[in-house]
Design a protein around this motif. Structure first.
Motif, PDB file in Angstrom:
ATOM      1  N   LEU A  35      50.939  34.819  66.600  1.00 35.19           N
ATOM      2  CA  LEU A  35      49.678  35.567  66.659  1.00 35.19           C
ATOM      3  C   LEU A  35      49.316  35.961  68.090  1.00 35.19           C
ATOM      4  CD1 LEU A  35      47.903  33.493  63.950  1.00 35.19           C
ATOM      5  CD2 LEU A  35      47.864  35.979  63.975  1.00 35.19           C
ATOM      6  N   MET A  36      49.593  35.058  69.018  1.00 33.82           N
ATOM      7  CA  MET A  36      49.302  35.376  70.421  1.00 33.82           C
ATOM      8  C   MET A  36      50.206  36.497  70.909  1.00 33.82           C
ATOM      9  SD  MET A  36      46.680  33.802  71.554  1.00 33.82           S
ATOM     10  CE  MET A  36      45.993  34.007  69.951  1.00 33.82           C
ATOM     11  N   LYS A  37      51.427  36.531  70.370  1.00 32.85           N
ATOM     12  CA  LYS A  37      52.345  37.607  70.731  1.00 32.85           C
ATOM     13  C   LYS A  37      51.787  38.944  70.223  1.00 32.85           C
ATOM     14  CE  LYS A  37      57.213  38.753  70.493  1.00 32.85           C
ATOM     15  NZ  LYS A  37      57.640  39.366  69.235  1.00 32.85           N
ATOM     16  N   ASP A  38      51.248  38.932  69.007  1.00 32.31           N
ATOM     17  CA  ASP A  38      50.611  40.132  68.469  1.00 32.31           C
ATOM     18  C   ASP A  38      49.423  40.565  69.311  1.00 32.31           C
ATOM     19  OD1 ASP A  38      52.309  40.602  66.392  1.00 32.31           O
ATOM     20  OD2 ASP A  38      51.000  39.809  64.823  1.00 32.31           O
ATOM     21  N   MET A  39      48.660  39.580  69.787  1.00 30.78           N
ATOM     22  CA  MET A  39      47.511  39.887  70.637  1.00 30.78           C
ATOM     23  C   MET A  39      47.973  40.607  71.897  1.00 30.78           C
ATOM     24  SD  MET A  39      44.508  39.003  69.533  1.00 30.78           S
ATOM     25  CE  MET A  39      44.174  38.472  67.876  1.00 30.78           C
ATOM     26  N   ARG A  40      49.068  40.102  72.487  1.00 33.87           N
ATOM     27  CA  ARG A  40      49.570  40.752  73.707  1.00 33.87           C
ATOM     28  C   ARG A  40      50.089  42.154  73.402  1.00 33.87           C
ATOM     29  NH1 ARG A  40      51.015  35.400  74.707  1.00 33.87           N
ATOM     30  NH2 ARG A  40      53.129  35.698  73.962  1.00 33.87           N
ATOM     31  N   THR A  41      50.689  42.318  72.206  1.00 30.45           N
ATOM     32  CA  THR A  41      51.149  43.650  71.798  1.00 30.45           C
ATOM     33  C   THR A  41      49.948  44.590  71.635  1.00 30.45           C
ATOM     34  OG1 THR A  41      52.975  42.620  70.626  1.00 30.45           O
ATOM     35  CG2 THR A  41      52.528  44.900  70.066  1.00 30.45           C
ATOM     36  N   LYS A  67      51.581  51.509  67.702  1.00 28.39           N
ATOM     37  CA  LYS A  67      51.890  50.136  68.100  1.00 28.39           C
ATOM     38  C   LYS A  67      50.751  49.202  67.695  1.00 28.39           C
ATOM     39  CE  LYS A  67      54.081  49.194  72.144  1.00 28.39           C
ATOM     40  NZ  LYS A  67      54.230  49.017  73.602  1.00 28.39           N
ATOM     41  N   LEU A  68      49.537  49.663  67.907  1.00 29.80           N
ATOM     42  CA  LEU A  68      48.363  48.869  67.532  1.00 29.80           C
ATOM     43  C   LEU A  68      48.326  48.658  66.014  1.00 29.80           C
ATOM     44  CD1 LEU A  68      45.605  47.622  68.518  1.00 29.80           C
ATOM     45  CD2 LEU A  68      44.578  49.771  67.817  1.00 29.80           C
ATOM     46  N   GLN A  69      48.588  49.728  65.283  1.00 33.57           N
ATOM     47  CA  GLN A  69      48.537  49.622  63.821  1.00 33.57           C
ATOM     48  C   GLN A  69      49.607  48.672  63.280  1.00 33.57           C
ATOM     49  OE1 GLN A  69      48.495  53.809  62.598  1.00 33.57           O
ATOM     50  NE2 GLN A  69      46.272  53.719  62.392  1.00 33.57           N
ATOM     51  N   GLY A  70      50.709  48.569  64.024  1.00 31.29           N
ATOM     52  CA  GLY A  70      51.782  47.659  63.617  1.00 31.29           C
ATOM     53  C   GLY A  70      51.365  46.194  63.628  1.00 31.29           C
ATOM     54  N   LEU A  75      46.721  40.559  61.443  1.00 28.44           N
ATOM     55  CA  LEU A  75      45.291  40.334  61.625  1.00 28.44           C
ATOM     56  C   LEU A  75      44.549  40.367  60.292  1.00 28.44           C
ATOM     57  CD1 LEU A  75      43.526  39.925  64.190  1.00 28.44           C
ATOM     58  CD2 LEU A  75      42.895  42.315  64.014  1.00 28.44           C
ATOM     59  N   GLU A  76      45.058  41.180  59.359  1.00 27.80           N
ATOM     60  CA  GLU A  76      44.416  41.294  58.048  1.00 27.80           C
ATOM     61  C   GLU A  76      44.811  40.179  57.099  1.00 27.80           C
ATOM     62  OE1 GLU A  76      45.866  45.196  57.155  1.00 27.80           O
ATOM     63  OE2 GLU A  76      43.855  46.055  57.286  1.00 27.80           O
ATOM     64  N   SER A  77      45.932  39.534  57.382  1.00 24.22           N
ATOM     65  CA  SER A  77      46.459  38.554  56.430  1.00 24.22           C
ATOM     66  C   SER A  77      45.897  37.154  56.680  1.00 24.22           C
ATOM     67  CB  SER A  77      47.982  38.503  56.533  1.00 24.22           C
ATOM     68  OG  SER A  77      48.337  37.788  57.693  1.00 24.22           O
ATOM     69  N   ASP A  78      46.258  36.242  55.800  1.00 24.31           N
ATOM     70  CA  ASP A  78      45.848  34.838  55.926  1.00 24.31           C
ATOM     71  C   ASP A  78      46.344  34.199  57.219  1.00 24.31           C
ATOM     72  OD1 ASP A  78      44.655  35.026  53.535  1.00 24.31           O
ATOM     73  OD2 ASP A  78      45.853  33.492  52.521  1.00 24.31           O
ATOM     74  N   GLU A  79      47.426  34.779  57.772  1.00 29.01           N
ATOM     75  CA  GLU A  79      48.026  34.272  59.012  1.00 29.01           C
ATOM     76  C   GLU A  79      46.995  34.049  60.118  1.00 29.01           C
ATOM     77  OE1 GLU A  79      51.295  33.700  60.477  1.00 29.01           O
ATOM     78  OE2 GLU A  79      51.525  33.184  58.371  1.00 29.01           O
ATOM     79  N   HIS A 103      41.645  49.670  61.783  1.00 31.56           N
ATOM     80  CA  HIS A 103      42.369  50.643  60.961  1.00 31.56           C
ATOM     81  C   HIS A 103      41.661  51.985  60.965  1.00 31.56           C
ATOM     82  CE1 HIS A 103      45.972  49.754  58.860  1.00 31.56           C
ATOM     83  NE2 HIS A 103      45.581  48.554  58.480  1.00 31.56           N
ATOM     84  N   LEU A 104      40.364  51.914  60.644  1.00 33.12           N
ATOM     85  CA  LEU A 104      39.538  53.112  60.529  1.00 33.12           C
ATOM     86  C   LEU A 104      39.565  53.934  61.813  1.00 33.12           C
ATOM     87  CD1 LEU A 104      37.188  54.048  58.384  1.00 33.12           C
ATOM     88  CD2 LEU A 104      35.696  53.315  60.254  1.00 33.12           C
ATOM     89  N   TYR A 105      39.252  53.275  62.939  1.00 32.34           N
ATOM     90  CA  TYR A 105      39.155  54.021  64.190  1.00 32.34           C
ATOM     91  C   TYR A 105      40.514  54.463  64.714  1.00 32.34           C
ATOM     92  CZ  TYR A 105      34.179  53.062  64.267  1.00 32.34           C
ATOM     93  OH  TYR A 105      32.844  53.025  63.946  1.00 32.34           O
ATOM     94  N   SER A 106      41.556  53.699  64.422  1.00 29.25           N
ATOM     95  CA  SER A 106      42.865  54.141  64.891  1.00 29.25           C
ATOM     96  C   SER A 106      43.359  55.344  64.076  1.00 29.25           C
ATOM     97  CB  SER A 106      43.874  52.999  64.895  1.00 29.25           C
ATOM     98  OG  SER A 106      44.025  52.434  63.612  1.00 29.25           O
ATOM     99  N   ASN A 107      43.079  55.363  62.764  1.00 32.08           N
ATOM    100  CA  ASN A 107      43.417  56.550  61.965  1.00 32.08           C
ATOM    101  C   ASN A 107      42.617  57.754  62.437  1.00 32.08           C
ATOM    102  OD1 ASN A 107      45.321  55.433  60.227  1.00 32.08           O
ATOM    103  ND2 ASN A 107      43.772  54.739  58.757  1.00 32.08           N
ATOM    104  N   ASP A 108      41.356  57.509  62.715  1.00 32.69           N
ATOM    105  CA  ASP A 108      40.501  58.588  63.180  1.00 32.69           C
ATOM    106  C   ASP A 108      40.985  59.140  64.518  1.00 32.69           C
ATOM    107  OD1 ASP A 108      37.888  59.896  62.298  1.00 32.69           O
ATOM    108  OD2 ASP A 108      37.524  59.529  64.435  1.00 32.69           O
TER     109      ASP A 108
END
Ligand code: HEC
Length: 142
Positions: A35-41, A67-70, A75-79, A103-108
């Protein structure tokens, strides 16, 4: 002889219980590390979007958004529970809410870039950043 056997059995038991706690601890750490790796990403992605905006490179901005959406799946999951305070029942709901806002703002942002509306894209960027900081501030206050 009997005493020796008991000692051996006991130390085997102690060893296996130490092993068991070590194992679950290291699984905790694995989840946390991931998760911390995702945070850095996510941070890299935000930097890339910002750099793209400053150099007027819409391509770089879009790469950053993708990259952010990836990272949002985690972040959305139970993880995400692995890094949230366990005693706060709203923490998980809050995490899901921020993930859906991201999600919303990145799509926008993608649509704004494609439509050449850079002022809207900039507004999306500040909304994205607001999601990061609002969770960080809340988690520190929890
Ligand atoms: C739902 C909550 C939440 C959201 C949303 C969130 N984070 Fe985090 N973030 C955390 C938690 C929890 C930590 C770990 C804090 C701690 O234990 O010190 C963290 C840590 C970090 C770290 C430090 C990583 C490390 O190596 O120690 C960075 C960088 C980071 N987040 C970036 C971001 C960015 C960028 C965004 C937005 C795009 C974001 N975060 C959104 C909860 C969140």
């Amino acid at each position: 002889m009997k005493k020796i056997l008991v000692t051996i059995a006991l130390s085997a038991f102690v060893a296996s219980s130490i092993y068991a706690t070590d194992k679950s601890k290291s699984q905790d750490n694995d989840h946390r590390t991931m998760l911390m790796k995702d945070m850095r990403t996510m941070l890299e992605a935000m930097e890339q979007i910002q750099r793209g905006g400053l150099y007027s490179s819409t391509d770089e901005m879009k790469i950053g958004v993708k990259k952010l959406q990836g990272t949002l799946k985690t972040l959305e999951s139970d993880e995400v529970k692995w890094i949230l305070p366990k005693d706060q029942k709203y923490a998980y709901q809050f995490a899901q809410k921020t993930a859906s806002m991201l999600h919303l703002y990145s799509n926008d942002m993608i649509s704004s870039i494609e439509a050449g509306r850079m002022d809207d894209a900039l507004e999306d960027y500040s909304q994205l950043l607001k999601q990061c900081t609002s969770c960080h501030i809340r988690i520190r206050n929890w």
